[in-house]
Design an enzyme around this catalytic site. Structure first.
Site, PDB file in Angstrom:
ATOM      1  N   LYS A  84     -99.020  21.708 -50.078  1.00  0.00           N
ATOM      2  CA  LYS A  84     -97.845  22.201 -50.819  1.00  0.00           C
ATOM      3  C   LYS A  84     -98.168  23.033 -52.048  1.00  0.00           C
ATOM      4  O   LYS A  84     -97.298  23.287 -52.878  1.00  0.00           O
ATOM      5  CB  LYS A  84     -96.950  21.029 -51.208  1.00  0.00           C
ATOM      6  N   SER A 124     -87.746  22.444 -48.254  1.00  0.00           N
ATOM      7  CA  SER A 124     -87.754  22.778 -49.685  1.00  0.00           C
ATOM      8  C   SER A 124     -86.718  23.850 -49.995  1.00  0.00           C
ATOM      9  O   SER A 124     -86.435  24.721 -49.161  1.00  0.00           O
ATOM     10  CB  SER A 124     -89.139  23.306 -50.046  1.00  0.00           C
ATOM     11  N   TYR A 149     -97.051  28.996 -48.301  1.00  0.00           N
ATOM     12  CA  TYR A 149     -96.485  27.644 -48.298  1.00  0.00           C
ATOM     13  C   TYR A 149     -94.999  27.695 -47.918  1.00  0.00           C
ATOM     14  O   TYR A 149     -94.525  26.972 -47.041  1.00  0.00           O
ATOM     15  CB  TYR A 149     -96.668  26.987 -49.676  1.00  0.00           C
ATOM     16  N   LYS A 153     -92.694  26.258 -44.460  1.00  0.00           N
ATOM     17  CA  LYS A 153     -91.453  25.456 -44.433  1.00  0.00           C
ATOM     18  C   LYS A 153     -90.384  26.164 -43.584  1.00  0.00           C
ATOM     19  O   LYS A 153     -89.673  25.533 -42.803  1.00  0.00           O
ATOM     20  CB  LYS A 153     -90.935  25.218 -45.853  1.00  0.00           C
ATOM     21  N   ASN A 179     -86.238  19.940 -57.208  1.00  0.00           N
ATOM     22  CA  ASN A 179     -87.487  19.614 -57.927  1.00  0.00           C
ATOM     23  C   ASN A 179     -87.604  18.115 -58.195  1.00  0.00           C
ATOM     24  O   ASN A 179     -87.045  17.621 -59.176  1.00  0.00           O
ATOM     25  CB  ASN A 179     -87.547  20.399 -59.244  1.00  0.00           C
ATOM     26  N   THR A 216     -97.852  25.494 -71.574  1.00  0.00           N
ATOM     27  CA  THR A 216     -97.417  26.887 -71.611  1.00  0.00           C
ATOM     28  C   THR A 216     -96.118  27.002 -70.823  1.00  0.00           C
ATOM     29  O   THR A 216     -96.069  26.615 -69.653  1.00  0.00           O
ATOM     30  CB  THR A 216     -98.481  27.814 -70.981  1.00  0.00           C
ATOM     31  N   ARG A 231     -84.035  24.974 -63.053  1.00  0.00           N
ATOM     32  CA  ARG A 231     -84.278  24.240 -61.812  1.00  0.00           C
ATOM     33  C   ARG A 231     -83.362  23.017 -61.751  1.00  0.00           C
ATOM     34  O   ARG A 231     -82.844  22.563 -62.761  1.00  0.00           O
ATOM     35  CB  ARG A 231     -85.728  23.745 -61.734  1.00  0.00           C
ATOM     36  N   ARG A 296     -94.833  33.321 -64.577  1.00  0.00           N
ATOM     37  CA  ARG A 296     -95.726  32.957 -63.471  1.00  0.00           C
ATOM     38  C   ARG A 296     -95.290  33.728 -62.229  1.00  0.00           C
ATOM     39  O   ARG A 296     -94.116  33.661 -61.848  1.00  0.00           O
ATOM     40  CB  ARG A 296     -95.632  31.447 -63.214  1.00  0.00           C
ATOM     41  N   PRO A 297     -96.228  34.462 -61.613  1.00  0.00           N
ATOM     42  CA  PRO A 297     -95.827  35.227 -60.424  1.00  0.00           C
ATOM     43  C   PRO A 297     -95.209  34.314 -59.364  1.00  0.00           C
ATOM     44  O   PRO A 297     -95.691  33.207 -59.138  1.00  0.00           O
ATOM     45  CB  PRO A 297     -97.156  35.810 -59.899  1.00  0.00           C
ATOM     46  N   GLY A 298     -94.141  34.789 -58.753  1.00  0.00           N
ATOM     47  CA  GLY A 298     -93.527  34.020 -57.669  1.00  0.00           C
ATOM     48  C   GLY A 298     -92.399  33.106 -58.118  1.00  0.00           C
ATOM     49  O   GLY A 298     -91.671  32.560 -57.299  1.00  0.00           O
ATOM     50  N   ASP A 299     -92.248  32.886 -59.444  1.00  0.00           N
ATOM     51  CA  ASP A 299     -91.173  32.008 -59.919  1.00  0.00           C
ATOM     52  C   ASP A 299     -89.813  32.677 -59.736  1.00  0.00           C
ATOM     53  O   ASP A 299     -89.658  33.871 -60.026  1.00  0.00           O
ATOM     54  CB  ASP A 299     -91.357  31.693 -61.407  1.00  0.00           C
TER      55      ASP A 299
HETATM   56  C1  UD1 Z   1     -92.891  24.611 -57.149  1.00  0.00           C
HETATM   57  C2  UD1 Z   1     -93.064  25.580 -56.025  1.00  0.00           C
HETATM   58  C3  UD1 Z   1     -92.165  25.147 -54.877  1.00  0.00           C
HETATM   59  C4  UD1 Z   1     -92.545  23.735 -54.447  1.00  0.00           C
HETATM   60  C5  UD1 Z   1     -92.440  22.805 -55.645  1.00  0.00           C
HETATM   61  C6  UD1 Z   1     -92.951  21.407 -55.323  1.00  0.00           C
HETATM   62  C7  UD1 Z   1     -93.619  27.755 -57.035  1.00  0.00           C
HETATM   63  C8  UD1 Z   1     -93.170  29.135 -57.304  1.00  0.00           C
HETATM   64  N1  UD1 Z   1     -92.732  26.936 -56.468  1.00  0.00           N
HETATM   65  O1  UD1 Z   1     -91.534  24.668 -57.577  1.00  0.00           O
HETATM   66  O2  UD1 Z   1     -92.307  26.029 -53.816  1.00  0.00           O
HETATM   67  O3  UD1 Z   1     -91.688  23.286 -53.433  1.00  0.00           O
HETATM   68  O4  UD1 Z   1     -93.230  23.310 -56.735  1.00  0.00           O
HETATM   69  O5  UD1 Z   1     -94.318  21.287 -55.468  1.00  0.00           O
HETATM   70  O6  UD1 Z   1     -94.749  27.396 -57.316  1.00  0.00           O
HETATM   71  N2  UD1 Z   1     -93.367  25.619 -65.646  1.00  0.00           N
HETATM   72  C9  UD1 Z   1     -93.837  25.955 -66.902  1.00  0.00           C
HETATM   73  N3  UD1 Z   1     -95.089  25.530 -67.266  1.00  0.00           N
HETATM   74  C10 UD1 Z   1     -95.882  24.786 -66.431  1.00  0.00           C
HETATM   75  C11 UD1 Z   1     -95.399  24.453 -65.155  1.00  0.00           C
HETATM   76  C12 UD1 Z   1     -94.133  24.896 -64.775  1.00  0.00           C
HETATM   77  O7  UD1 Z   1     -93.149  26.615 -67.675  1.00  0.00           O
HETATM   78  O8  UD1 Z   1     -97.021  24.461 -66.824  1.00  0.00           O
HETATM   79  C13 UD1 Z   1     -92.019  26.050 -65.257  1.00  0.00           C
HETATM   80  C14 UD1 Z   1     -91.994  26.971 -64.052  1.00  0.00           C
HETATM   81  O9  UD1 Z   1     -92.129  28.311 -64.429  1.00  0.00           O
HETATM   82  C15 UD1 Z   1     -90.618  26.656 -63.475  1.00  0.00           C
HETATM   83  C16 UD1 Z   1     -90.391  25.190 -63.832  1.00  0.00           C
HETATM   84  O10 UD1 Z   1     -91.298  24.909 -64.899  1.00  0.00           O
HETATM   85  O11 UD1 Z   1     -89.648  27.404 -64.124  1.00  0.00           O
HETATM   86  C17 UD1 Z   1     -90.661  24.257 -62.687  1.00  0.00           C
HETATM   87  O12 UD1 Z   1     -91.946  24.538 -62.168  1.00  0.00           O
HETATM   88  P1  UD1 Z   1     -92.639  23.619 -61.053  1.00  0.00           P
HETATM   89  O13 UD1 Z   1     -92.592  22.200 -61.476  1.00  0.00           O
HETATM   90  O14 UD1 Z   1     -93.983  24.207 -60.764  1.00  0.00           O
HETATM   91  O15 UD1 Z   1     -91.658  23.750 -59.814  1.00  0.00           O
HETATM   92  P2  UD1 Z   1     -91.164  25.058 -59.023  1.00  0.00           P
HETATM   93  O16 UD1 Z   1     -91.905  26.250 -59.433  1.00  0.00           O
HETATM   94  O17 UD1 Z   1     -89.691  25.098 -59.157  1.00  0.00           O
END
Ligand code: UD1
Length: 339
Positions: A84, A124, A149, A153, A179, A216, A231, A296-299
């Site tokens: 994942k 997901s 990934y 799905k 989430n 960060t 989220r 973060r790319p892809g967000d």
């Molecule tokens: C991510 C995956 C998603 C997956 C899910 C479960 C991506 C783009 N998406 O969801 O496909 O199903 O995890 O594992 O990777 N954030 C920060 N700082 C951090 C970490 C996260 O600011 O150090 C922010 C992210 O930019 C985002 C939010 O927190 O806005 C949630 O991030 P995260 O917990 O990684 O979940 P998703 O990106 O929503």
């Protein structure tokens, strides 16, 4: 009824094993500890009062699945086991396609062969990409995947849909998770990220515990009220209970061939800064150190669920608050620190 939980030592799998037991089902677990640890089984044993039957293996082993289905008299499967990590999936696409698609195909073939009728699949909200309208309903278009990934799905959902379109005798529900965060309130099981966490809440709790210097925030200039991404954070026990509700629906339905898809989220969106502030309020510690960094790319900017279908169809809705989830995640982190 005995239920095979693939990936049952993992974060969502272990919590679902608890919810299954509470609802009168008996979890049987298969896990290869790729992204989990045997300590989850110790925690489960303490919560359940017994150690669930356990098989250490990848779940693409047809001979082993046949053996488990017969020996354990399996009546249904909840299929969590998959890779994942978004970034890793881009670097190692074949590894992701082989594992995530291969294990589902093997599982479906053996379920049909052994006439195991009920399957819940871990999907997901990533299948929606950046939705055009919020909240996102199950009818919202599935967008071209942003990652390998995410594509696994989407393809897995297509495999399931096609399997049922061909009138195979299987009843299947895909749950599209938003989430998942938090931990069991006992703090005996929780999330165990390998290495540096890529998900927000494990990074927050590790920073609060002093394991990381500073969080960060990935981007502060998004078109949202406070500039950070939004989220739908759902307590992992609420998500676990959604699996039980979905399973109960499958067991009850008279259709021999059945496919349904549900969003599993709270219906509320929270920004990254809201999560940080909510954490500060429940932790009672000094304010969490954070900096606003690059995107973060892809967000995606914002995604949260319309949960009306799952409430109407399964009689399920999220009961626990963001604060409760953060408190349980923090209690779990503190247990890890003592260990
Ligand atoms: C991510 C995956 C998603 C997956 C899910 C479960 C991506 C783009 N998406 O969801 O496909 O199903 O995890 O594992 O990777 N954030 C920060 N700082 C951090 C970490 C996260 O600011 O150090 C922010 C992210 O930019 C985002 C939010 O927190 O806005 C949630 O991030 P995260 O917990 O990684 O979940 P998703 O990106 O929503």
């Amino acid at each position: 009824m005995n239920i095979l939980v693939t990936g049952g030592a993992g974060f969502i799998g272990s919590h679902t094993a608890v919810a299954l037991h509470e609802a009168g089902f008996t979890p049987v677990i298969i896990d290869n500890f790729t992204n989990s640890a045997p300590s989850a089984l110790d925690g489960l044993e303490k919560i359940l009062g017994f150690r669930p039957a356990f098989y250490e293996n990848n779940c693409d082993d047809a001979a082993l699945l046949r053996h488990i289905f017969e020996k354990e008299q399996i009546g249904g499967v909840i299929h969590f086991a998959a890779y994942k990590a978004v970034g890793e999936s881009m670097a190692h696409p074949l590894k992701y396609y082989r594992n995530n698609l291969g294990s589902l195909l093997t599982l479906l073939e053996v379920m049909l062969e052994k006439q195991v009728p009920n399957l819940i699949f871990s999907s997901s909200c990533t299948v929606y990409g950046q939705p055009d309208q919020l909240p996102v309903t199950e009818d919202s278009p599935v967008k071209p995947a942003e990652s390998v990934y995410g594509n696994t799905k989407q393809i897995c959902e297509e495999i399931l849909r096609d399997t049922i379109a061909a009138k195979n005798p299987l009843k299947i529900t895909s749950l599209r998770y938003f989430n998942p965060i938090g931990a069991h309130p006992s703090a005996l099981i929780g999330e165990l990220p390998l290495g540096v966490p890529s998900n927000l809440v494990p990074f927050v709790t590790q920073t609060a515990a002093g394991i990381r210097n500073s969080l960060t925030v990935f981007g502060g200039d998004y078109p949202t009220p406070d500039g950070t991404c939004i989220r739908d954070y759902i307590h992992v026990m609420d998500l676990a209970e959604a699996h039980v509700a979905a399973l109960q629906q499958l067991v009850k339905t008279n259709d021999s061939s059945f496919y349904e898809v549900y969003n599993v989220g709270t219906g509320n969106g929270n920004s990254v800064l809201e999560v940080i502030h909510a954490f500060d309020a429940i932790s009672g510690q000094e304010k969490l150190p954070f900096v606003i960094g690059a995107r973060r790319p892809g967000d995606v900017v914002a995604v949260y669920a319309d949960a009306q279908k799952v409430t109407a169809g399964l009689g399920w809705n999220a009961k626990r608050s963001l604060e409760e989830a953060l408190r349980d995640a923090w209690n779990w982190q503190k247990t890890l620190r003592q260990a």
